[in-house]
Design a protein around this motif. Structure first.
Motif, mmCIF file in Angstrom:
data_model
loop_
_atom_site.group_PDB
_atom_site.id
_atom_site.type_symbol
_atom_site.label_atom_id
_atom_site.label_comp_id
_atom_site.label_asym_id
_atom_site.label_seq_id
_atom_site.Cartn_x
_atom_site.Cartn_y
_atom_site.Cartn_z
ATOM 1 N N GLY A 139 -1.282 80.850 8.885
ATOM 2 C CA GLY A 139 -1.900 82.070 8.415
ATOM 3 C C GLY A 139 -1.441 83.240 9.273
ATOM 4 O O GLY A 139 -0.632 83.093 10.191
ATOM 5 N N GLN A 140 -1.985 84.431 8.986
ATOM 6 C CA GLN A 140 -1.593 85.633 9.726
ATOM 7 C C GLN A 140 -2.353 85.783 11.033
ATOM 8 O O GLN A 140 -1.967 86.589 11.878
ATOM 9 N N GLY A 141 -3.425 85.017 11.188
ATOM 10 C CA GLY A 141 -4.217 85.045 12.406
ATOM 11 C C GLY A 141 -5.372 86.020 12.342
ATOM 12 O O GLY A 141 -5.354 86.988 11.567
ATOM 13 N N THR A 142 -6.368 85.759 13.168
ATOM 14 C CA THR A 142 -7.516 86.669 13.307
ATOM 15 C C THR A 142 -7.831 86.798 14.794
ATOM 16 O O THR A 142 -7.871 85.802 15.520
ATOM 17 N N GLN A 143 -8.028 88.040 15.238
ATOM 18 C CA GLN A 143 -8.224 88.307 16.659
ATOM 19 C C GLN A 143 -9.664 88.025 17.066
ATOM 20 O O GLN A 143 -10.609 88.504 16.418
ATOM 21 N N VAL A 144 -9.817 87.273 18.142
ATOM 22 C CA VAL A 144 -11.119 87.043 18.766
ATOM 23 C C VAL A 144 -11.057 87.603 20.177
ATOM 24 O O VAL A 144 -10.182 87.228 20.962
ATOM 25 N N THR A 145 -11.963 88.511 20.490
ATOM 26 C CA THR A 145 -12.030 89.103 21.820
ATOM 27 C C THR A 145 -13.422 88.878 22.382
ATOM 28 O O THR A 145 -14.416 89.262 21.751
ATOM 29 N N VAL A 146 -13.478 88.244 23.546
ATOM 30 C CA VAL A 146 -14.747 87.964 24.207
ATOM 31 C C VAL A 146 -14.805 88.817 25.466
ATOM 32 O O VAL A 146 -14.063 88.595 26.427
ATOM 33 N N SER A 147 -15.682 89.804 25.438
ATOM 34 C CA SER A 147 -15.741 90.751 26.541
ATOM 35 C C SER A 147 -17.089 91.433 26.561
ATOM 36 O O SER A 147 -17.694 91.670 25.518
ATOM 37 N N SER A 148 -17.542 91.779 27.763
ATOM 38 C CA SER A 148 -18.784 92.526 27.890
ATOM 39 C C SER A 148 -18.489 94.026 27.948
ATOM 40 O O SER A 148 -19.412 94.831 28.050
#
Length: 114
Positions: A105-114
């Motif tokens: 697939g084209q991908g999906t961004q996951v960002t884990v940040s406070s």
């Protein structure tokens, strides 16, 4: 034509949850194992989770065991990745992959940040 479309990524605080979806078309979904991979900046793409064609067998990378759950709905031709207790090191682009066709697939961004 095999198509994989991921969705559900976003920005989440540490300890939070996200559910990724990968909608598929162009092949008989229920016949094939499905995979989730991820790629963090500057790192190689790594396998996160695999589910068998019927859903009875699931495998996970050690880094996500106990926090992530892969599942599938063969009626909807969709594979999911439930991600709980997210950590900053889970930040990456997440991709679904069907090995039998070598399709991403084209991908999906996951960002884990406070």
């Amino acid at each position: 034509q095999v198509q994989l479309v991921e969705s559900g990524g976003g920005l989440v605080q540490p300890g939070g949850s996200l559910r990724l979806s990968c909608a598929t078309s162009g092949f008989t979904f229920s016949y094939y194992a499905m995979n989730w991979y991820r790629q963090a900046p500057g790192k190689q793409r790594e396998l996160v989770a695999t589910i068998s064609f019927g859903g009875g067998s699931r495998n996970y990378a050690d880094s996500v065991k106990g926090r992530f759950t892969i599942s599938r709905d063969n009626a909807k031709n969709t594979v999911y990745l439930q991600m709980n207790s997210l950590k900053p090191e889970d930040t990456a682009v997440y991709y679904c992959y069907v090995g039998a066709f070598g399709s991403w697939g084209q991908g999906t961004q996951v960002t884990v940040s406070s």
